[in-house]
Every structure is written in C-alpha cells, then in structure tokens.
Design a protein around this motif. Sequence first.
Motif, mmCIF file in Angstrom:
data_model
loop_
_atom_site.group_PDB
_atom_site.id
_atom_site.type_symbol
_atom_site.label_atom_id
_atom_site.label_comp_id
_atom_site.label_asym_id
_atom_site.label_seq_id
_atom_site.Cartn_x
_atom_site.Cartn_y
_atom_site.Cartn_z
ATOM 1 N N ALA A 156 1.226 0.530 9.802
ATOM 2 C CA ALA A 156 0.233 1.268 9.057
ATOM 3 C C ALA A 156 0.655 2.323 8.206
ATOM 4 C CB ALA A 156 -0.421 1.986 10.197
ATOM 5 N N SER A 157 1.753 3.204 8.399
ATOM 6 C CA SER A 157 2.236 3.683 7.249
ATOM 7 C C SER A 157 2.547 3.101 5.910
ATOM 8 C CB SER A 157 3.340 4.721 7.917
ATOM 9 O OG SER A 157 3.968 5.834 7.004
ATOM 10 N N GLY A 158 3.426 1.898 6.155
ATOM 11 C CA GLY A 158 3.550 1.489 5.258
ATOM 12 C C GLY A 158 2.434 0.851 4.282
ATOM 13 N N MET A 159 1.554 0.348 4.786
ATOM 14 C CA MET A 159 0.107 -0.133 4.172
ATOM 15 C C MET A 159 -0.234 1.148 3.386
ATOM 16 S SD MET A 159 -1.662 -2.476 7.130
ATOM 17 C CE MET A 159 -3.119 -2.611 6.170
ATOM 18 N N ILE A 160 -0.306 2.180 3.988
ATOM 19 C CA ILE A 160 -1.031 3.436 3.502
ATOM 20 C C ILE A 160 -0.179 3.709 2.014
ATOM 21 C CG2 ILE A 160 -1.563 5.816 3.446
ATOM 22 C CD1 ILE A 160 -2.241 5.581 6.300
ATOM 23 N N GLN A 161 1.094 3.845 2.001
ATOM 24 C CA GLN A 161 1.925 4.112 1.062
ATOM 25 C C GLN A 161 1.986 2.813 0.000
ATOM 26 O OE1 GLN A 161 5.871 6.712 1.962
ATOM 27 N NE2 GLN A 161 5.593 5.685 4.032
ATOM 28 N N THR A 162 1.638 1.910 0.386
ATOM 29 C CA THR A 162 1.698 0.406 -0.429
ATOM 30 C C THR A 162 0.403 0.905 -1.469
ATOM 31 O OG1 THR A 162 2.648 -0.833 1.048
ATOM 32 C CG2 THR A 162 1.366 -1.790 -0.657
ATOM 33 N N SER A 163 -0.734 1.088 -0.855
ATOM 34 C CA SER A 163 -2.018 1.488 -1.716
ATOM 35 C C SER A 163 -1.770 2.621 -2.377
ATOM 36 C CB SER A 163 -3.095 1.560 -0.638
ATOM 37 O OG SER A 163 -2.969 2.919 0.047
ATOM 38 N N ARG A 164 -0.955 3.594 -2.210
ATOM 39 C CA ARG A 164 -0.981 4.679 -3.036
ATOM 40 C C ARG A 164 0.305 4.281 -4.155
ATOM 41 N NH1 ARG A 164 -0.074 9.224 1.696
ATOM 42 N NH2 ARG A 164 -2.341 9.383 2.254
ATOM 43 N N ALA A 165 1.230 3.530 -3.813
ATOM 44 C CA ALA A 165 2.150 3.270 -4.867
ATOM 45 C C ALA A 165 1.429 2.334 -5.863
ATOM 46 C CB ALA A 165 3.393 2.458 -4.321
ATOM 47 N N ALA A 166 0.698 1.297 -5.462
ATOM 48 C CA ALA A 166 -0.022 0.328 -6.392
ATOM 49 C C ALA A 166 -1.084 1.243 -7.099
ATOM 50 C CB ALA A 166 -0.779 -0.750 -5.231
ATOM 51 N N ALA A 167 -1.617 2.032 -6.639
ATOM 52 C CA ALA A 167 -2.452 2.947 -7.468
ATOM 53 C C ALA A 167 -1.891 3.434 -8.637
ATOM 54 C CB ALA A 167 -3.406 4.043 -6.458
ATOM 55 N N GLN A 168 -0.590 3.976 -8.151
ATOM 56 C CA GLN A 168 0.090 4.878 -9.166
ATOM 57 C C GLN A 168 0.489 3.790 -10.347
ATOM 58 O OE1 GLN A 168 3.521 6.564 -7.096
ATOM 59 N NE2 GLN A 168 2.422 7.944 -5.965
ATOM 60 N N ILE A 169 0.998 2.521 -10.008
ATOM 61 C CA ILE A 169 1.175 1.470 -10.925
ATOM 62 C C ILE A 169 -0.092 1.052 -11.873
ATOM 63 C CG2 ILE A 169 2.099 -0.632 -11.628
ATOM 64 C CD1 ILE A 169 3.797 -0.225 -9.126
ATOM 65 N N ILE A 170 -1.139 0.791 -11.184
ATOM 66 C CA ILE A 170 -2.270 0.171 -11.927
ATOM 67 C C ILE A 170 -3.267 1.123 -12.454
ATOM 68 C CG2 ILE A 170 -4.456 -0.979 -11.300
ATOM 69 C CD1 ILE A 170 -3.003 -2.185 -8.933
ATOM 70 N N GLY A 171 -3.338 2.297 -11.858
ATOM 71 C CA GLY A 171 -4.098 3.384 -12.523
ATOM 72 C C GLY A 171 -4.060 3.928 -13.968
ATOM 73 N N PRO A 172 -2.532 4.225 -14.126
ATOM 74 C CA PRO A 172 -2.359 4.686 -15.567
ATOM 75 C C PRO A 172 -2.582 3.291 -16.542
ATOM 76 C CG PRO A 172 -0.776 5.636 -14.025
ATOM 77 C CD PRO A 172 -1.620 4.644 -13.219
ATOM 78 N N LEU A 173 -1.992 2.168 -16.217
ATOM 79 C CA LEU A 173 -2.013 1.027 -16.912
ATOM 80 C C LEU A 173 -3.638 0.785 -17.164
ATOM 81 C CD1 LEU A 173 0.564 -1.360 -15.327
ATOM 82 C CD2 LEU A 173 0.549 0.020 -17.607
ATOM 83 N N SER A 174 -4.552 0.859 -16.187
ATOM 84 C CA SER A 174 -5.974 0.648 -16.489
ATOM 85 C C SER A 174 -6.574 1.626 -16.975
ATOM 86 C CB SER A 174 -6.651 0.403 -14.889
ATOM 87 O OG SER A 174 -5.970 -0.480 -14.179
ATOM 88 N N ALA A 175 -6.154 3.107 -16.808
ATOM 89 C CA ALA A 175 -6.894 4.173 -17.833
ATOM 90 C C ALA A 175 -6.421 3.825 -18.845
ATOM 91 C CB ALA A 175 -6.161 5.325 -17.004
ATOM 92 N N GLY A 176 -5.094 3.547 -19.571
ATOM 93 C CA GLY A 176 -4.979 3.364 -20.856
ATOM 94 C C GLY A 176 -5.712 2.384 -21.673
#
Length: 461
Positions: A156-176
Amino acid sequence: MSRNVAAAHFTNMAEMTTRSAFHGMRSFLILWSGQTVSALGTSLGSFALGVWIYEKTGSATQFAMISFVVGLVYIVANPLGGALADRWDRRLILALSNIGAALMTLITAALLFTKRLEPWHVYPLVALMSGVFTLGGPALLSSISLLVPREQLARASGMIQTSRAAAQIIGPLSAGLLVGHMGYSGLVLCDGLSFLVAMAAILFIRIPRPSASEVKERPSMLASLAFGWKYLRRLPGLFALQGLYGVTNFCMGMVQVLLTPLILSFATPIELGSVNSAGAAGILLGSLALSIWGGTRRRVVAILSLLASQALILFLGGVRPSIPLIALASFTFMVTLPFVNGFTQILLQSKVAAEVQGRVFGVAGVISMASVPLASLIAGPLADRVFEPMLIPGGALADSVGRVIGVGEGRGVGFLFVLLGAMVLVVVGLASLNPRLRRLESEIPDALPERISPEPALQDA
C-alpha cells in the motif's frame, strides 16, 4: 459434535476475516485512485504557480519561499490534524480537507483568470491551501492501517508513493504541453477539480472507527497534542527512528535546495532536466518495486542500511562536476527513498494503536520534517558565503580540498554535498549503536486493530 461446531465456528471466522480484508482493500483502492488524481492535479498546479511567480518577480528567493511556507505550515497543521483524526470521523476529515483545498485552489485559479492575482497573494493562498490539506494527512495515514491487512501495508505504501512519483514525472511534462492551450489559470483549475475527485472517492468508501473513538469523554485539544509526544517518548525505539529521520531529512533538504545551483554552475538547463528526470524515474522504479515485492521483515536494518547507502551516494554527487555521475547518483538515491519512507511508515502503522495513530502520526511528522524549512533557509547563504568562496581559485581550501574535487563555481556546493554525506554516515553509525532502535521490532509488540486498547503497550524494557 463439539468438534464440528468448533470447526464451523473457525470457518465462519475465517470467512468473515477474508470478507473484511476484501472490503478493506477495495476501499483502499478507491481511496488510492482519488489520491492519484489529486497528486497529478497538484503537480500541474504547483508547476503553473511556481513558473508564474518566477516570471512575475524574476526572484529565485521568492520562488523558494513557496516551499518554505509549505514546510512551515506543515509543522503547525500536521499535529493539529493528528489530534482531530483521533477525535472526529476520519472519513469526514478527509472529505473536508479536500473540499477546503479545492476551494482555495479554485479561488487562486479565478484570480489568475481575471488577472487580479498578485505575487504577494500567493503566499497566504498557498498557506491556507496547504494548511487545510495537511490537516487530512494524519487521517489518511491512520486510515490505511484500518483498511489494509497488515501484510499488505508495504505494498500500500509503495502504491501511494508510485502515484506521487508518476505525478512528479507526468505533471511537469503535461503542464509544459498544456500551458499554451489552458494558461496558468487552467492548470490551477485542474488542480482544484482534482481535489474534488479525491473527495468524491472518499464518499464511496467506509473507514472503520477504532473502538476508542466511540468513548464520549475525550481529552482537550491541548492534551491531545501533548499525547502524541508523550506516546513516542515512552517508546524510545520509535522516537529514535523519528529523530534519525529528522536529521537525515535536514541534510537531504539542503541537497534538494542546492542541487539546481550545483548543476547549473557547469551545465545547461536541459542537462538539469535530464538529472531531474533520472531522479523521478528512480523514485518511480523504487515505488513500483516496493508495491510488487512488499519489502523485508527486518525493516530497521533495511532503513539503516539504505540511509548509509544514501550517504555514500552523496559523495558521488559532490566529488566531480559530471552530469552522468550526478544523474546516476540522483537515480540511485531516489530508488532507495520509497523503501526508507515506506518502512518507516509501516513501523508506525503496525506498532501504534489504531485509536491514537492520528495524534502520534501528527507529532512524528513534525519531528521528522521540522528541520526541512530550516535547511531551506540556511542552504543558500551557507553555500554562497562560506563554501563557494573557499573553493574559488585562491580560496582557503583551493590548494587542499580543491586538488581532489576541483576549484571554481559550484565546487563549494560539491564539497558541502560531500560533508553532508559524511554527516549522514556518522549519524546512521551512531544510531545503529542504539539498542532500543535496533530491537524496535522485537521490543514493541504489534498493535493489532482487532485488539485495540485505550492505552498503548508501553513496556519499560
């Protein structure tokens, strides 16, 4: 006959336990899905707001002050959220937290859209948004241990951190890509709507209440705040773990602030982006590995070993001005981070009684994170006024340390990284000598949700 009755009884109990675990995991997955959408929205909004304020002011200091404000608000709001989590319905707290964060974010989007937002507006708006969202943090962490079977906590902890890590990658790219079509206000609007999605997910689940939450007589808010501190102080192994986490977070906070200046002292912004991408890929890979593997049972040993490896990785990052070397160090460091965070969180979730987890998590978060705002404040002046002048040509250490790591712009920051790595290594070595920390998992019994008692198991072993 009696054996048949007993067998039937145990069969029914097993079926009930299996059903309960299934419903709990289903609720967790719904909750996690909402939090994943919210994390992506926050990544979009944070990118937009950070770039907007830097464009408006041209000041790196004002840009960095956003992180300082968020860290300071966390220190104040997290223990308050912990006290509330043990007094109120945790599901209600999570819903109100997301609604409050959505409201503040939507106000910011409206001000941006109408061109009425001023740079000074950002700090109180971010403080309020961070504050109401942070209030829900302890309620979220303490709810996971009630929904997820103990053997699945690591995943469960790994899943939560996975979603946050994915957001850190996808977010700035998508925002740009999206900022040209939606503008900054559109990206911040997406952030506000993502909080509402997270709130909607909460409405579809039920979070069990620990039995002690039904007690009518409850302590005052001040007593609730003091309780978490006293609880941890009477469990020296857990207290030592949080203290260790606080010292290492201080060092890592300084590294986070100074990594960009270090790279830009000899490389281009594009190469800086490649290092950031390597770090984000590392934390995503580590989080996925934790989700799939589930981790080791010897979590204290793993935490100490991983922190020591992080210290050695800092040497790699500081000893040479090399993009491949720093990118490798960033990737390797970030791979270990989800395991350290996850194992620390699991130890708290499994060793702290469910009915007091809110208060204890609130205080534990402050102990481990209180040093980060301080690190943000002193890192820049320490680098600019102390370490950089020592390693310029003709500087105090140019003919000694400079012969090993080089001289010139950025080498002072590199030397500071080496010293921070040495500091972490010494702290971890001293912590490993603490018998209460080493024997934490055996000395402190698991606080099983099925056997909640109003007082924690506090042996003076």
